[in-house]
Design a protein around this motif. Sequence first.
Motif, PDB file in Angstrom:
ATOM      1  N   ALA A 215       0.924  -1.335   0.046  1.00 48.27           N
ATOM      2  CA  ALA A 215      -0.054  -0.012  -0.006  1.00 48.27           C
ATOM      3  C   ALA A 215       0.870   1.383   0.117  1.00 48.27           C
ATOM      4  O   ALA A 215       0.631   2.312  -0.564  1.00 48.27           O
ATOM      5  CB  ALA A 215      -1.111   0.176   1.288  1.00 48.27           C
ATOM      6  N   VAL A 216       2.053   1.255   0.814  1.00 45.28           N
ATOM      7  CA  VAL A 216       2.751   2.375   0.891  1.00 45.28           C
ATOM      8  C   VAL A 216       3.504   2.715  -0.659  1.00 45.28           C
ATOM      9  O   VAL A 216       3.585   3.792  -1.003  1.00 45.28           O
ATOM     10  CB  VAL A 216       3.940   2.147   1.708  1.00 45.28           C
ATOM     11  N   LYS A 217       3.801   1.587  -1.460  1.00 47.25           N
ATOM     12  CA  LYS A 217       4.318   2.044  -2.616  1.00 47.25           C
ATOM     13  C   LYS A 217       3.467   2.192  -3.291  1.00 47.25           C
ATOM     14  O   LYS A 217       3.635   3.490  -4.264  1.00 47.25           O
ATOM     15  CB  LYS A 217       4.994   0.664  -2.907  1.00 47.25           C
ATOM     16  N   ALA A 218       2.248   2.023  -3.575  1.00 50.77           N
ATOM     17  CA  ALA A 218       1.387   2.199  -4.488  1.00 50.77           C
ATOM     18  C   ALA A 218       0.853   3.840  -4.052  1.00 50.77           C
ATOM     19  O   ALA A 218       0.559   4.642  -5.080  1.00 50.77           O
ATOM     20  CB  ALA A 218      -0.059   1.450  -4.243  1.00 50.77           C
ATOM     21  N   VAL A 219       0.573   4.252  -2.801  1.00 48.27           N
ATOM     22  CA  VAL A 219       0.391   5.595  -2.323  1.00 48.27           C
ATOM     23  C   VAL A 219       1.525   6.214  -2.835  1.00 48.27           C
ATOM     24  O   VAL A 219       1.329   7.638  -3.516  1.00 48.27           O
ATOM     25  CB  VAL A 219      -0.156   5.641  -0.896  1.00 48.27           C
ATOM     26  N   ALA A 220       2.575   6.441  -2.531  1.00 48.37           N
ATOM     27  CA  ALA A 220       4.129   6.956  -2.814  1.00 48.37           C
ATOM     28  C   ALA A 220       4.068   7.272  -4.475  1.00 48.37           C
ATOM     29  O   ALA A 220       4.226   8.283  -4.613  1.00 48.37           O
ATOM     30  CB  ALA A 220       5.078   6.311  -2.196  1.00 48.37           C
ATOM     31  N   SER A 221       3.817   6.283  -5.080  1.00 51.23           N
ATOM     32  CA  SER A 221       4.007   6.291  -6.586  1.00 51.23           C
ATOM     33  C   SER A 221       2.779   7.007  -7.030  1.00 51.23           C
ATOM     34  O   SER A 221       3.091   8.064  -8.044  1.00 51.23           O
ATOM     35  CB  SER A 221       3.908   4.768  -7.007  1.00 51.23           C
ATOM     36  N   MET A 222       1.733   6.730  -6.669  1.00 58.50           N
ATOM     37  CA  MET A 222       0.551   7.681  -7.418  1.00 58.50           C
ATOM     38  C   MET A 222       0.680   9.210  -6.863  1.00 58.50           C
ATOM     39  O   MET A 222       0.419  10.014  -7.663  1.00 58.50           O
ATOM     40  CB  MET A 222      -0.808   7.223  -6.761  1.00 58.50           C
ATOM     41  N   ILE A 223       1.119   9.379  -5.632  1.00 60.78           N
ATOM     42  CA  ILE A 223       1.386  10.716  -5.264  1.00 60.78           C
ATOM     43  C   ILE A 223       2.637  11.491  -6.069  1.00 60.78           C
ATOM     44  O   ILE A 223       2.459  12.567  -6.820  1.00 60.78           O
ATOM     45  CB  ILE A 223       1.571  11.049  -3.813  1.00 60.78           C
ATOM     46  N   THR A 224       3.542  10.626  -6.363  1.00 55.84           N
ATOM     47  CA  THR A 224       4.831  11.210  -7.113  1.00 55.84           C
ATOM     48  C   THR A 224       4.294  11.506  -8.508  1.00 55.84           C
ATOM     49  O   THR A 224       4.781  12.310  -9.263  1.00 55.84           O
ATOM     50  CB  THR A 224       5.836  10.072  -7.218  1.00 55.84           C
ATOM     51  N   LEU A 225       3.332  10.623  -9.266  1.00 58.12           N
ATOM     52  CA  LEU A 225       2.974  11.091 -10.547  1.00 58.12           C
ATOM     53  C   LEU A 225       2.039  12.071 -10.648  1.00 58.12           C
ATOM     54  O   LEU A 225       2.128  12.788 -11.460  1.00 58.12           O
ATOM     55  CB  LEU A 225       2.373   9.624 -11.082  1.00 58.12           C
ATOM     56  N   SER A 226       1.234  12.084  -9.593  1.00 55.32           N
ATOM     57  CA  SER A 226       0.319  13.200  -9.543  1.00 55.32           C
ATOM     58  C   SER A 226       1.194  14.378  -9.367  1.00 55.32           C
ATOM     59  O   SER A 226       0.796  15.593  -9.959  1.00 55.32           O
ATOM     60  CB  SER A 226      -0.671  13.123  -8.471  1.00 55.32           C
ATOM     61  N   ALA A 227       2.322  14.509  -8.683  1.00 53.83           N
ATOM     62  CA  ALA A 227       3.029  15.604  -8.397  1.00 53.83           C
ATOM     63  C   ALA A 227       3.859  16.000 -10.120  1.00 53.83           C
ATOM     64  O   ALA A 227       4.282  17.324 -10.056  1.00 53.83           O
ATOM     65  CB  ALA A 227       4.075  15.512  -7.607  1.00 53.83           C
ATOM     66  N   LYS A 228       3.990  15.163 -10.700  1.00 51.45           N
ATOM     67  CA  LYS A 228       4.648  15.322 -12.128  1.00 51.45           C
ATOM     68  C   LYS A 228       3.792  15.834 -13.147  1.00 51.45           C
ATOM     69  O   LYS A 228       4.075  16.152 -14.318  1.00 51.45           O
ATOM     70  CB  LYS A 228       5.238  14.034 -12.430  1.00 51.45           C
ATOM     71  N   GLY A 229       2.096  15.883 -12.749  1.00 51.56           N
ATOM     72  CA  GLY A 229       1.480  16.376 -13.663  1.00 51.56           C
ATOM     73  C   GLY A 229       0.287  15.532 -14.162  1.00 51.56           C
ATOM     74  O   GLY A 229      -0.555  15.530 -14.647  1.00 51.56           O
ATOM     75  N   LYS A 230       0.626  13.924 -13.589  1.00 53.18           N
ATOM     76  CA  LYS A 230      -0.216  12.959 -14.131  1.00 53.18           C
ATOM     77  C   LYS A 230      -1.130  12.593 -12.898  1.00 53.18           C
ATOM     78  O   LYS A 230      -0.842  11.822 -12.140  1.00 53.18           O
ATOM     79  CB  LYS A 230       0.656  11.672 -14.676  1.00 53.18           C
ATOM     80  N   MET A 231      -2.241  13.081 -13.002  1.00 55.14           N
ATOM     81  CA  MET A 231      -3.042  13.270 -11.799  1.00 55.14           C
ATOM     82  C   MET A 231      -3.750  11.647 -11.566  1.00 55.14           C
ATOM     83  O   MET A 231      -4.293  11.135 -12.446  1.00 55.14           O
ATOM     84  CB  MET A 231      -4.447  14.018 -11.944  1.00 55.14           C
ATOM     85  N   GLN A 232      -3.402  11.053 -10.547  1.00 56.10           N
ATOM     86  CA  GLN A 232      -3.731   9.757  -9.867  1.00 56.10           C
ATOM     87  C   GLN A 232      -4.828   9.661  -8.798  1.00 56.10           C
ATOM     88  O   GLN A 232      -5.249   8.714  -8.387  1.00 56.10           O
ATOM     89  CB  GLN A 232      -2.634   8.948  -9.821  1.00 56.10           C
ATOM     90  N   LEU A 233      -4.980  10.948  -8.172  1.00 56.92           N
ATOM     91  CA  LEU A 233      -5.587  10.985  -6.638  1.00 56.92           C
ATOM     92  C   LEU A 233      -7.172  10.758  -7.065  1.00 56.92           C
ATOM     93  O   LEU A 233      -7.858  10.706  -5.850  1.00 56.92           O
ATOM     94  CB  LEU A 233      -5.324  12.257  -6.067  1.00 56.92           C
ATOM     95  N   THR A 234      -7.878  10.919  -8.128  1.00 62.01           N
ATOM     96  CA  THR A 234      -9.188  10.891  -8.407  1.00 62.01           C
ATOM     97  C   THR A 234      -9.586   9.396  -8.509  1.00 62.01           C
ATOM     98  O   THR A 234     -10.764   9.212  -8.336  1.00 62.01           O
ATOM     99  CB  THR A 234      -9.495  11.625  -9.811  1.00 62.01           C
ATOM    100  N   TYR A 235      -8.636   8.539  -8.426  1.00 60.58           N
ATOM    101  CA  TYR A 235      -9.082   7.262  -8.560  1.00 60.58           C
ATOM    102  C   TYR A 235      -9.536   6.522  -7.308  1.00 60.58           C
ATOM    103  O   TYR A 235      -8.759   6.635  -6.345  1.00 60.58           O
ATOM    104  CB  TYR A 235      -8.090   6.195  -9.171  1.00 60.58           C
ATOM    105  N   PRO A 236     -10.510   5.730  -6.988  1.00 60.57           N
ATOM    106  CA  PRO A 236     -11.033   5.059  -5.853  1.00 60.57           C
ATOM    107  C   PRO A 236      -9.790   4.243  -5.245  1.00 60.57           C
ATOM    108  O   PRO A 236      -9.719   4.343  -3.922  1.00 60.57           O
ATOM    109  CB  PRO A 236     -12.236   4.328  -6.084  1.00 60.57           C
ATOM    110  N   VAL A 237      -8.928   3.552  -6.119  1.00 65.70           N
ATOM    111  CA  VAL A 237      -8.182   2.623  -5.472  1.00 65.70           C
ATOM    112  C   VAL A 237      -7.070   3.498  -4.769  1.00 65.70           C
ATOM    113  O   VAL A 237      -6.244   2.754  -3.978  1.00 65.70           O
ATOM    114  CB  VAL A 237      -7.251   2.098  -6.742  1.00 65.70           C
TER     115      VAL A 237
END
Length: 367
Positions: A215-237
């Motif tokens: 879970a930590v890797k998934a959350v950290a990776s999605m936050i990192t991609l979102s910070a780069k401009g590829k929004m991932q925080l809108t997905y329920p997962v």
Amino acid sequence: MGILSVSEWASWNASFGGPGTGSGSLSGPWYSTHKTQLFGVLLAAASNFLISVSLNIQKWAHLRLACQTDPKPYYTSKLWWCGITLLGLGEVGNFTAYGFAPIALVTPLGCVSVIGSAFISVLFLKKTMRAADILGGTLAVTGTYLLVTFAPNVPQELTARRVQNYLVSWPFLVYSILEIIIFCILLYFYKRKAVKHIVVLLMMVALLASLTVIAVKAVASMITLSAKGKMQLTYPVFYIMIVLMVTSCAFQVKFLNQAMHLYETTAVVPINFVFFTTSAIISGVIFYREFQSAALPSVFMFLFGCLLSFLGVFVIARSKKEEHLQIHFIDYGRIPGKKLTGKIQPDSHSSCYGTLNNEDDSVKNQS
């Protein structure tokens, strides 16, 4: 070469860091391929070192407060709060490192904290350097070098959709079912049979830790991609993984505290490190498929590096003796029927050391 073709020899050099085009430290092609992973490695190592510094600062603050004639609560000490701040920064850095490097690489770097604590305590707490510390540190550093050198390179973008696909993949479903069955069996012995063995407790911690690192890797990776401009925080997962991370971490801390309460730190630290690291690597292999394209010699050297790190942590931790406050005992001396080594504990109900339990009370209790 007669044995290996040119392409195979180039692949071998690239895997083992040997001589060849684009290999070597920070050369163009090598650095461009591994720079993200290298950043995660450096961040994880620095964060674990910062954690070891923070723990020693907190202990130093407790010792200073204990030496005062009028001891104050520890939370009034600026030094203690400095240690807590550094601990928070170290944990945030560790969390962020999972967004840049594989689980199989970030998790074993926890040995840096053990090494750092052993050597920093010599400076902060004026402890003596033991030969076991030097030997354990050498083994752990050598193992860490092998881990970094032969760790799998996974240059994939861990998007929310990819995490969703991994969650419903059959290898992870089988792994989850087996993990739930084993955890329920251990929990049955823990609750119903009152089995509080250190292996039982730390096995439950390790099983929960495997879910935590996923879970930590998934959350950290999605936050990192979102910070780069590829929004991932809108997905329920993303929020499912946050709930999984918090829940598994909370129960993990519960069982780990139970183990720390019942057993000595010198036993809990190395066993927990081995169990935690092993479960994290297995979860990374199954869920994120981190060793899917790795060469067999690289896998062998990586596992050998893990073994050296485990040995180093065991040597350092087992050489440390538990520190206790000086408790005054009353010696039996040469009383007939008593051994010279026999001791009488001070009365736990008395405010003074050196008092014995009332003989009449002991007789009453026996009757």
